[in-house]
Design a protein around this motif. Structure first.
Motif, PDB file in Angstrom:
ATOM      1  N   ASP A   1       0.822  -1.209   0.000  1.00 30.32           N
ATOM      2  CA  ASP A   1       0.000   0.000   0.000  1.00 30.32           C
ATOM      3  C   ASP A   1       0.857   1.261   0.000  1.00 30.32           C
ATOM      4  O   ASP A   1       0.576   2.221  -0.715  1.00 30.32           O
ATOM      5  CB  ASP A   1      -0.936   0.020   1.213  1.00 30.32           C
ATOM      6  N   LEU A   2       1.908   1.252   0.816  1.00 30.65           N
ATOM      7  CA  LEU A   2       2.784   2.411   0.894  1.00 30.65           C
ATOM      8  C   LEU A   2       3.538   2.609  -0.416  1.00 30.65           C
ATOM      9  O   LEU A   2       3.691   3.733  -0.894  1.00 30.65           O
ATOM     10  CB  LEU A   2       3.761   2.271   2.057  1.00 30.65           C
TER      11      LEU A   2
ATOM     12  N   ILE B   1       0.468  15.220   6.334  1.00 34.98           N
ATOM     13  CA  ILE B   1       1.467  14.354   6.968  1.00 34.98           C
ATOM     14  C   ILE B   1       0.779  13.319   7.855  1.00 34.98           C
ATOM     15  O   ILE B   1       1.035  12.120   7.768  1.00 34.98           O
ATOM     16  CB  ILE B   1       2.470  15.199   7.783  1.00 34.98           C
ATOM     17  N   ILE B   2      -0.119  13.789   8.716  1.00 32.97           N
ATOM     18  CA  ILE B   2      -0.815  12.884   9.636  1.00 32.97           C
ATOM     19  C   ILE B   2      -1.705  11.920   8.874  1.00 32.97           C
ATOM     20  O   ILE B   2      -1.713  10.712   9.155  1.00 32.97           O
ATOM     21  CB  ILE B   2      -1.628  13.690  10.677  1.00 32.97           C
ATOM     22  N   ALA B   3      -2.473  12.418   7.901  1.00 39.03           N
ATOM     23  CA  ALA B   3      -3.391  11.562   7.147  1.00 39.03           C
ATOM     24  C   ALA B   3      -2.630  10.495   6.369  1.00 39.03           C
ATOM     25  O   ALA B   3      -3.046   9.329   6.324  1.00 39.03           O
ATOM     26  CB  ALA B   3      -4.244  12.405   6.201  1.00 39.03           C
ATOM     27  N   PHE B   4      -1.521  10.859   5.751  1.00 43.21           N
ATOM     28  CA  PHE B   4      -0.726   9.890   4.996  1.00 43.21           C
ATOM     29  C   PHE B   4      -0.235   8.774   5.914  1.00 43.21           C
ATOM     30  O   PHE B   4      -0.341   7.592   5.583  1.00 43.21           O
ATOM     31  CB  PHE B   4       0.458  10.575   4.313  1.00 43.21           C
ATOM     32  N   HIS B   5       0.302   9.147   7.065  1.00 41.49           N
ATOM     33  CA  HIS B   5       0.831   8.128   7.966  1.00 41.49           C
ATOM     34  C   HIS B   5      -0.275   7.288   8.601  1.00 41.49           C
ATOM     35  O   HIS B   5      -0.076   6.097   8.831  1.00 41.49           O
ATOM     36  CB  HIS B   5       1.718   8.770   9.029  1.00 41.49           C
ATOM     37  N   LEU B   6      -1.412   7.874   8.880  1.00 43.00           N
ATOM     38  CA  LEU B   6      -2.531   7.079   9.404  1.00 43.00           C
ATOM     39  C   LEU B   6      -3.030   6.076   8.367  1.00 43.00           C
ATOM     40  O   LEU B   6      -3.395   4.956   8.699  1.00 43.00           O
ATOM     41  CB  LEU B   6      -3.675   7.982   9.841  1.00 43.00           C
ATOM     42  N   ALA B   7      -3.022   6.467   7.106  1.00 37.00           N
ATOM     43  CA  ALA B   7      -3.553   5.603   6.053  1.00 37.00           C
ATOM     44  C   ALA B   7      -2.552   4.545   5.595  1.00 37.00           C
ATOM     45  O   ALA B   7      -2.945   3.416   5.304  1.00 37.00           O
ATOM     46  CB  ALA B   7      -3.993   6.450   4.861  1.00 37.00           C
ATOM     47  N   PHE B   8      -1.272   4.904   5.508  1.00 35.88           N
ATOM     48  CA  PHE B   8      -0.324   4.005   4.854  1.00 35.88           C
ATOM     49  C   PHE B   8       0.867   3.575   5.688  1.00 35.88           C
ATOM     50  O   PHE B   8       1.447   2.534   5.427  1.00 35.88           O
ATOM     51  CB  PHE B   8       0.214   4.666   3.569  1.00 35.88           C
ATOM     52  N   ASP B   9       1.291   4.367   6.642  1.00 37.76           N
ATOM     53  CA  ASP B   9       2.547   4.081   7.334  1.00 37.76           C
ATOM     54  C   ASP B   9       2.429   4.419   8.815  1.00 37.76           C
ATOM     55  O   ASP B   9       3.050   5.361   9.300  1.00 37.76           O
ATOM     56  CB  ASP B   9       3.678   4.892   6.679  1.00 37.76           C
ATOM     57  N   LEU B  10       1.629   3.663   9.521  1.00 33.57           N
ATOM     58  CA  LEU B  10       1.384   3.941  10.931  1.00 33.57           C
ATOM     59  C   LEU B  10       2.662   3.855  11.762  1.00 33.57           C
ATOM     60  O   LEU B  10       2.819   4.578  12.747  1.00 33.57           O
ATOM     61  CB  LEU B  10       0.322   2.982  11.477  1.00 33.57           C
ATOM     62  N   GLY B  11       3.588   3.018  11.353  1.00 31.52           N
ATOM     63  CA  GLY B  11       4.843   2.885  12.088  1.00 31.52           C
ATOM     64  C   GLY B  11       5.718   4.130  12.036  1.00 31.52           C
ATOM     65  O   GLY B  11       6.520   4.368  12.922  1.00 31.52           O
ATOM     66  N   GLY B  12       5.563   4.944  11.000  1.00 28.08           N
ATOM     67  CA  GLY B  12       6.376   6.140  10.856  1.00 28.08           C
ATOM     68  C   GLY B  12       5.667   7.418  11.259  1.00 28.08           C
ATOM     69  O   GLY B  12       6.063   8.502  10.834  1.00 28.08           O
TER      70      GLY B  12
END
Length: 127
Positions: A38-39, A89-100
């Protein structure tokens, strides 16, 4: 003491924006962490667009310079300009890269803190 903390947060926020804004053009920060499908798909789409990441990079770089160079009186304009970027930034990481998401959360907390210092200016802008 509070003024020193405010200045430190403003400078760290500004330098972070400048670092990540310039990285969108020069790619000097390694992005070699483990990426799932996904990422990879999302990032490939952003890179294929040729418009979104450079635009975000310009907004981040110009905003950081203005935040670092302008007086506190006009910093509200820069902080409001950065709201969509921080949300992205927050939306991208919540959707695709929760670890980062930790660096994104740090950016969001600093941004909210700096905005909260300017609440009187925000009320005057809306009124």
């Amino acid at each position: 003491m509070k003024t020193k903390i405010n200045n430190i947060v403003r400078i760290v926020f500004g330098l972070g924006l400048l670092l990540f804004g310039l990285d969108k053009f020069f790619e000097f920060i390694p992005h070699n962490h483990v990426m799932d499908e996904d990422l990879i798909a999302a990032f490939t789409g952003l890179m294929a667009n040729k418009f979104i990441l450079p635009t975000v990079g310009v907004v981040e770089a110009i905003s950081s310079l203005l935040l670092l160079l302008l007086t506190r009186k006009y910093s509200i304009v820069v902080l409001l300009l950065m709201v969509p970027v921080t949300y992205g930034i927050i939306a991208f990481h919540l959707a695709f890269d929760l670890g980062g998401i930790i660096p994104g959360l740090i950016v969001a907390v600093m941004h909210i803190y700096l905005l909260s210092l300017r609440k009187t200016t925000l009320i005057n802008l809306v009124a």
